[in-house]
Design an enzyme around this catalytic site. Structure first.
Site, mmCIF file in Angstrom:
data_model
loop_
_atom_site.group_PDB
_atom_site.id
_atom_site.type_symbol
_atom_site.label_atom_id
_atom_site.label_comp_id
_atom_site.label_asym_id
_atom_site.label_seq_id
_atom_site.Cartn_x
_atom_site.Cartn_y
_atom_site.Cartn_z
ATOM 1 C CD GLU A 156 -3.339 -1.328 1.787
ATOM 2 O OE1 GLU A 156 -2.897 -0.113 3.430
ATOM 3 O OE2 GLU A 156 -4.453 -1.365 2.010
ATOM 4 C CD GLU A 309 -3.689 -6.064 2.630
ATOM 5 O OE1 GLU A 309 -4.889 -5.598 2.914
ATOM 6 O OE2 GLU A 309 -2.617 -5.724 2.283
HETATM 7 C C1 GAL Z 1 -4.428 -2.625 5.095
HETATM 8 C C2 GAL Z 1 -2.995 -3.526 4.973
HETATM 9 C C3 GAL Z 1 -3.168 -4.363 5.178
HETATM 10 C C4 GAL Z 1 -3.675 -4.413 6.975
HETATM 11 C C5 GAL Z 1 -5.582 -4.221 6.373
HETATM 12 C C6 GAL Z 1 -6.177 -4.153 7.642
HETATM 13 O O1 GAL Z 1 -5.364 -1.392 4.715
HETATM 14 O O2 GAL Z 1 -2.637 -3.517 3.928
HETATM 15 O O3 GAL Z 1 -1.601 -4.988 6.030
HETATM 16 O O4 GAL Z 1 -3.375 -3.698 8.021
HETATM 17 O O5 GAL Z 1 -5.178 -3.050 6.185
HETATM 18 O O6 GAL Z 1 -7.288 -4.060 7.274
#
Ligand code: GAL
Length: 686
Positions: A156, A309
Site C-alpha cells: 500500500e 485484500e
Molecule cells: C491494509 C493493509 C493490511 C492490513 C489491513 C487491515 O491496509 O495492507 O496490512 O493492515 O489494511 O484492514
C-alpha cells in the site's frame, strides 16, 4: 509489459482464493494446522512476509531465512502457492534508530517514529539501499522455489515525507520538469506574495506555513510524491524481474487513493491488484465497490485483476466497526469477480492475538475453525471452483467515466470557491445512476483513446490539458456523446486559471460558456426546472452561463440566475455534448443520465427485459423505467450475466433468455426472485 498477468497465476489453479499469512506471529506447530486448514478451505494463494523484515534481518546485514524456507515448504506441500512479499513496508526499529534520517517527517517537521509501520522516507538512499539488498537476497533465495507464484512489492504505497532528503529529491524532480528557475517561477506563479526563488536550495516541500501555501507548489509535490513512490516500487521490481522473469509482479493499490496517480503506475505491474475495505455502515457501499472494481479493471486496460485484500468481517480501524452479516462475504467476493477479478483474497488468514490489528476479522477467527465465519470461508472457497468458466473473461463497457489524479489534487487545494465540490463525490454522483441502470462503465484517463465508447462522462475536469480538451472535442465531432460536470475546464496543468469565459478549452464543443462560479448558500436547495417546466432541486453550486449554440435543457429559477441555463445540450458535429452547471439531487441526476444515455443509445445490460417490469419493481431514485430494482446489480462478464441483490428485500428481475446458474446448476427463465444477498452467475442455455 511482460506478457505475464493473472493468466500466469490462474493457469492450473482457476480463480485465486486466499489471504495474507503472517506465520511469524505464531509458533511453528500452528503452521502445519494452517496449511491443512487452508487446503480444506480451497485456499490456493497465500501472501507471505509482508511485515517480516525484522524477522528476516534481525540486525543490519544478518539474514534469517530458515523459518521462511519451512513456511514455503509447508504451503507448497499443501498445494498453496505463495505471493511472496518484499518486506520493505515496515522497516525494523534498528533502521530508524541507527539512521534516523530514513524516518518520515510530516509537514510540521515532526518525525514519524517506529513502533507502528510504514516509517520510511521514500526518497531516503539509506532506506533504498537496505531495502534493495534485502530484496536481492530474498529473490536469490526463492527464485526457483516451486511455491513462488507472485511477487508482492511493499505494501500500500502512500508515504509522504517533507524531510531534508525529500526536499533535495523534490528539487531534482523540479529541475527535470522545468529545466531552470525561470520556468519554475513562471509555473508556480511566484510573483504572487513575493515567493520568487533565486536559488534551487531555497525550494522546499510544502511545509507548514503561516497561511495558504502556493497551490502549484503543492500540486507539484503531489506529482513528485507519486513519482518518488513509483521509483522505489520500480527499483524493487527490477531486482525481482532480473532474477525471476517468469514470475508476475504486483503491489496492492487502494482504489481511489489520493496520493498516488495509479494511471501512471499501472503499466509497471504485471497484475493490477487492489485492497478494498467497504464500510458496512455506508448504504452506498455496493455502488462504491462497483466503482472501485471498475477503476481497478480499467487501470489494467480491462485485463483480469486481483482483489488482494478485503475483510471477511469487521475491520478494526474505524471508530465503530460493523460486522458483516452471513452471506456478505460471498456477495462481496462475487461482485469483484463479476467486475473482472480473477481472484479474491483477504487480510488475513489467521486472526492476530496481539498487535494493533488483534480485533480485525480473518478467514480463521480467534475462535477457530468451528465458527460461522470460517464455515463461510470454506463454503465460498469450494463454490469459487464452479466459476472456472469466468477465468480470463473480459467486461465490455460502452461508457467511459473520466478520472484524473492531478485534476483531483488541483481541485481540492485550499482557497477555492467551495470545499463542497470534490472529486470523489462528483465521480460517485455520476456513477451511481449508471450503476442503478446496469450500465457498464470503464474508468478512463482524459487523454486516453475514447473512440470506442458510445458515451464519455467527465464528472469533474477542473484541471484539463489542451490535449485532453482537443481529444474530447474531436470525440464529440466524430459522433460521441459527452457529459461534463460543473467546475470543469477551469485550470491548466500548472493549476493556473484559464482566462476568458469558461470552460475555455471546451467552450466550442459545449456550445455555451460562463463568467462566474457561484456557490449556493449552505443547506438551501438550488431551484431549477427542466425545459418543459418540471421543477427539480440541486445544491451547493451554480454557475452563470450563457448559451452559445447549445439548447438550455434546464434553467435556474431564483435570484440573479433566474432563467439562466443550468444544463446545456449541444449538437456538435456528429455528436452531442452536455454541460451541467450545478450538483443535481439524486432524482434529477438520474433523469439527466437517462437523457444523456438516450442520446448515446446506451442501455443497461437488463434494460430490454426491464422494460417489461412493473412500476413496483422500479421505484428507486428517479423512478426511471430503466433502473434496476433497488439494491440489484447486473453486469456481464464474457458470456456470463451476474445478478446480485445487495438489498434487504427480495427483488424481482426479468431474465432475457433461459439460462443456467453456474453456482447452483439450476435453470432459470422468465421472472426471477432474488433473495437478499443472492448472487446468480447465468450462462445462456445453448
Ligand atoms: C491494509 C493493509 C493490511 C492490513 C489491513 C487491515 O491496509 O495492507 O496490512 O493492515 O489494511 O484492514
Amino acid at each position: 509489459m511482460t506478457g505475464l498477468g493473472m493468466h500466469t497465476l490462474t493457469a492450473g489453479r482457476g480463480l485465486i482464493f486466499g489471504g495474507d499469512y503472517n506465520p511469524e506471529q505464531w509458533p511453528e506447530e500452528v503452521w502445519a494446522q494452517d496449511a491443512a486448514l487452508m487446503r480444506a478451505a480451497g485456499v490456493n494463494l497465500a501472501t507471505v512476509g509482508v511485515f517480516s523484515w525484522a524477522r528476516i534481518e534481525p540486525e543490519p546485514g544478518v539474514r534469517d531465512f530458515g523459518w521462511l524456507d519451512r513456511v514455503l515448504e509447508l504451503l507448497h506441500d499443501a498445494g498453496v502457492a505463495v505471493d511472496l512479499a518484499t518486506p520493505t513496508a515496515s522497516p525494523p526499529p534498528w533502521l530508524g534508530h541507527r539512521w534516523p534520517q530514513t524516518l518520515p517527517v510530516d509537514e510540521s517537521g515532526h518525525t514519524l517514529w517506529y513502533g507502528s509501520r510504514n516509517q520510511f522516507c521514500p526518497c531516503s538512499p539509506i532506506y533504498r539501499e537496505r531495502a534493495l539488498a534485502l530484496v536481492t537476497d530474498l529473490a536469490d533465495r526463492y527464485a526457483d522455489h516451486p511455491a513462488l507464484a507472485l511477487w508482492h512489492v511493499g505494501n500500500e504505497y502512500g508515504q509522504v515525507c517533507h524531510c531534508d532528503v525529500a526536499a533535495q529529491a523534490f528539487r531534482d524532480w523540479l529541475q527535470d520538469r522545468y529545466g531552470d528557475l525561470a520556468g519554475l517561477n513562471e509555473a508556480w506563479g511566484t510573483t504572487f506574495w513575493s515567493q520568487r526563488y533565486g536559488d534551487w536550495a531555497e525550494i522546499l516541500p510544502p511545509r507548514r506555513a503561516p497561511y495558504l501555501v502556493n497551490p502549484t507548489q503543492r500540486l507539484d509535490f503531489w506529482r513528485f510524491t507519486s513519482d518518488a513512490l513509483r521509483a522505489h516500487f520500480r527499483a524493487e521490481r527490477d531486482v525481482l524481474r532480473a532474477r525471476t522473469p517468469q514470475i508476475p509482479v504486483t503491489t496492492n493499490f487502494m482504489g481511489l487513493f489520493k496520493p498516488v496517480d495509479y494511471w501512471s503506475w499501472a503499466g509497471d505491474e504485471d497484475i493490477v491488484a487492489n485492497d478494498w475495505y467497504p464500510d458496512p455502515a455506508d448504504p452506498d457501499f455496493p455502488a462504491r465497490a462497483a466503482l472501485t472494481h471498475d477503476l481497478i479493471r480499467s487501470l489494467g486496460g480491462g485485463r483480469p485483476w486481483l482483489l488482494l485484500e478485503s475483510a471477511t468481517g469487521a475491520v478494526n480501524w474505524r471508530p465503530h466497526n460493523l460486522p458483516k452479516p452471513a452471506g456478505q462475504l460471498r456477495l462481496e467476493s462475487l461482485q469483484a469477480v463479476a467486475r473482472g477479478a480473477d481472484g479474491v483474497c483477504y487480510f488475513q488468514w489467521r486472526a492476530s492475538r496481539f498487535g494493533a490489528e488483534r480485533f480485525h476479522s480473518a478467514m480463521l477467527p480467534h475462535a477457530g475453525p468451528d465458527t460461522r465465519a470460517h464455515a463461510e470461508v470454506r463454503a465460498h472457497g469450494a463454490e469459487l471452483r464452479r466459476l472456472a468458466p469466468v477465468v480470463g473473461e473480459r467486461v465490455a463497457a460502452q461508457v467511459a467515466l473520466l478520472h484524473d489524479w492531478p485534476s483531483w489534487w488541483a481541485l481540492e487545494e485550499p482557497g477555492r470557491p467551495s470545499d463542497r465540490i470534490n472529486a470523489v463525490d462528483q465521480l460517485f454522483g455520476y456513477y451511481h445512476p449508471l450503476w442503478r441502470r446496469g450500465v457498464t462503465v470503464d474508468l478512463a484517463h482524459p487523454e486516453s483513446d475514447l473512440t470506442g465508447y458510445a458515451c464519455v462522462v467527465a464528472p469533474n475536469l477542473y484541471l484539463i490539458s489542451d490535449a485532453a480538451a482537443q481529444a474530447l472535442t474531436r470525440y464529440v465531432a466524430g459522433g460521441g456523446t459527452l457529459l461534463v460536470g460543473p467546475f470543469s475546464g477551469v485550470a491548466d496543468p500548472n493549476g493556473h486559471i484559464r482566462t476568458g469565459r469558461f470552460p475555455a478549452p471546451l467552450r466550442e464543443v459545449l456550445g455555451g460558456s460562463g463568467e462566474a462560479w457561484l456557490p449556493a448558500p449552505a443547506d438551501q436547495p438550488v431551484r431549477c426546472r427542466w425545459a418543459d417546466g418540471t421543477p427539480f432541486t440541486a445544491s451547493v453550486w451554480t454557475e452563470s452561463l450563457r448559451v452559445e449554440g447549445a439548447e438550455p435543457v434546464a434553467t435556474f429559477v431564483d435570484g440573479d440566475l433566474a432563467a439562466a441555463p443550468a444544463v446545456l445540450r449541444h449538437r456538435f458535429g456528429a455528436g452531442t455534448a452536455w454541460y451541467v452547471a450545478t450538483i443535481a439531487d439524486p432524482a434529477p441526476q438520474a433523469e439527466l443520465i437517462e437523457r444523456v444515455l438516450a442520446d448515446a443509445g446506451v442501455v443497461g445490460v437488463l434494460s430490454a427485459a426491464a422494460d417489461t417490469t412493473t412500476a413496483a419493481d422500479t421505484t428507486a431514485v428517479g423512478g426511471g423505467p430503466r433502473e434496476l430494482p433497488p439494491g440489484v446489480e447486473a453486469i456481464r462478464r464474457g458470456p456470463l450475466l451476474f445478478l446480485l441483490n445487495h438489498g434487504a428485500d427480495p427483488a424481482h428481475v426479468p431474465i432475457p433468455d433461459p439460462a443456467e446458474d453456474l453456482l447452483t446448476n439450476e435453470l432459470v427463465t422468465g421472472r426471477l426472485t432474488l433473495a437478499p444477498r443472492a448472487v446468480l452467475a447465468l450462462r445462456p442455455r445453448s
